[in-house]
Design a protein around this motif. Structure first.
Motif, PDB file in Angstrom:
ATOM      1  N   HIS A 222       0.836  -1.207   0.000  1.00 54.41           N
ATOM      2  CA  HIS A 222       0.000   0.000   0.000  1.00 54.41           C
ATOM      3  C   HIS A 222       0.866   1.251   0.000  1.00 54.41           C
ATOM      4  O   HIS A 222       0.577   2.228  -0.704  1.00 54.41           O
TER       5      HIS A 222
ATOM      6  N   HIS B  78      -1.259   4.359  -2.356  1.00 53.52           N
ATOM      7  CA  HIS B  78      -2.714   4.267  -2.334  1.00 53.52           C
ATOM      8  C   HIS B  78      -3.363   5.358  -1.492  1.00 53.52           C
ATOM      9  O   HIS B  78      -4.530   5.699  -1.707  1.00 53.52           O
TER      10      HIS B  78
ATOM     11  N   HIS C  92      -7.171  -1.535  -4.542  1.00 50.15           N
ATOM     12  CA  HIS C  92      -6.007  -1.374  -3.669  1.00 50.15           C
ATOM     13  C   HIS C  92      -5.697  -2.677  -2.937  1.00 50.15           C
ATOM     14  O   HIS C  92      -4.526  -3.089  -2.836  1.00 50.15           O
TER      15      HIS C  92
ATOM     16  N   ASN D 253      -5.545   2.613   4.696  1.00 46.25           N
ATOM     17  CA  ASN D 253      -5.635   1.313   4.053  1.00 46.25           C
ATOM     18  C   ASN D 253      -5.691   0.229   5.125  1.00 46.25           C
ATOM     19  O   ASN D 253      -4.665  -0.229   5.610  1.00 46.25           O
TER      20      ASN D 253
END
Length: 327
Positions: free
Chosen positions: A175, A180, A211, A246
């Protein structure tokens, strides 16, 4: 308000067309980075194309179907602009609706800023360890582990040196490397001002899933798919969630496991991606081209003065009608 409503309507139509194509031709395909690019580009196009204007001039009255469609959109734009110019400020239902719209946008902005504040406060609460360019913060908070830009907020209950701990850590590293968090910040800002658009909410949900697909794939480069899937299934969902981060345990399990085992078909993949080009061209020209008629009968020489003499004067009365009315 009428001009803003017309713009929002065109944004919704444009995003609806692009979102519809995604669900029909791109969703759950194995080219995750392409889908990520497509969704972000679709949002940019939906926001920018309705405010772009390219004039095309046409001579004559023989209009084809395409020109008639473009004229319909052009007439709508002109009618909205004319209405907005002629209407002054009045306390009407439109003004109340506009105030309510801004109030809801302000609420979403407050929630977004509050989420950022909580993350910063969490970062100050626990010690930070540098791992190359990444900040590793070990916590015991609900909602962890998650990543935010170059920071990974870990959960002390997860053994970092275990096999599952390493897989989760690699997932969060992916990530960070794929940046992201920028996508999430962008989507949250867009939805603050365009919360009324349902297609943007669908796009955000799909973008977050992509993602996870990308991070899962990176975490499994040299690992066993079955053990990774088993680890996900055995995990309990935490109760806290930050919309701008995330979270490893955020997305639906079924789709993540399905994408781990999905076979690629390069031929179908390329066809699905190439079909985006004509669709993008149609959307661009439909919303940016404005048809205007060219007038060909006009004098293009030097400036002249025309004098009209209705009466002749003196004894000459000019023309006389049958009822005696003089010129």
């Amino acid at each position: 308000m009428i001009t803003l409503s017309w713009y929002l309507l065109k944004v919704i139509i444009c995003s609806g067309i692009l979102c519809g194509y995604y669900f029909l031709g791109l969703r759950n395909k194995a080219f995750h980075r392409w889908n990520r690019f497509y969704l972000l580009a679709a949002i940019f196009i939906s926001l920018l194309v309705p405010i772009m204007k390219i004039n095309i001039f046409q001579s004559g009255e023989d209009n084809g179907t395409v020109v008639q469609v473009l004229q319909t959109i052009s007439y709508g734009d002109e009618a909205v602009i004319e209405y907005s110019h002629n209407s002054g400020f009045q306390l009407t239902t439109e003004n109340i609706t506009e105030a309510a719209y801004l109030l809801i946008s302000g609420t979403f902005l407050f929630i977004f800023l509050l989420s950022i504040y909580k993350i910063k406060r969490l970062r100050k609460k626990y010690p930070e360890t540098k791992i190359e360019e990444i900040s590793f913060i070990n916590t015991n908070e609900k909602g962890t582990p998650f990543s935010f830009f170059k920071s990974i907020f870990w959960n002390q209950a997860i053994d970092l040196h275990s096999r599952s701990g390493q897989q989760i850590f690699n997932h969060e590293i992916a990530h960070v490397k794929e940046k992201h968090s920028y996508d999430k910040i962008f989507m949250n800002i867009v939805l603050i001002f365009f919360w009324i658009n349902p297609f943007f909410w669908l796009m955000r949900k799909e973008l977050y899933m992509i993602h996870e697909f990308i991070a899962d794939k990176e975490a499994l480069e040299d690992s066993d798919i079955s053990s990774f899937a088993e680890m996900i299934l055995q995990t309990v969902y935490p109760g806290q969630h930050f919309s701008s981060t995330n979270n490893f345990f955020y997305s639906p399990i079924k789709r993540r496991i399905l994408m781990l085992t999905k076979n690629k078909n390069p031929k179908v993949n390329y066809v699905s991606r190439l079909l985006v080009l004509p669709l993008a061209a149609i959307v661009f020209f439909a919303f940016t081209l404005k048809v205007k008629h060219r007038t060909s009968d006009f004098y293009d020489g030097k400036t002249i003065t025309v004098v009209i003499d209705a009466g002749h004067g003196g004894a000459d009365n000019g023309a006389v009608a049958a009822d005696g009315l003089k010129e």
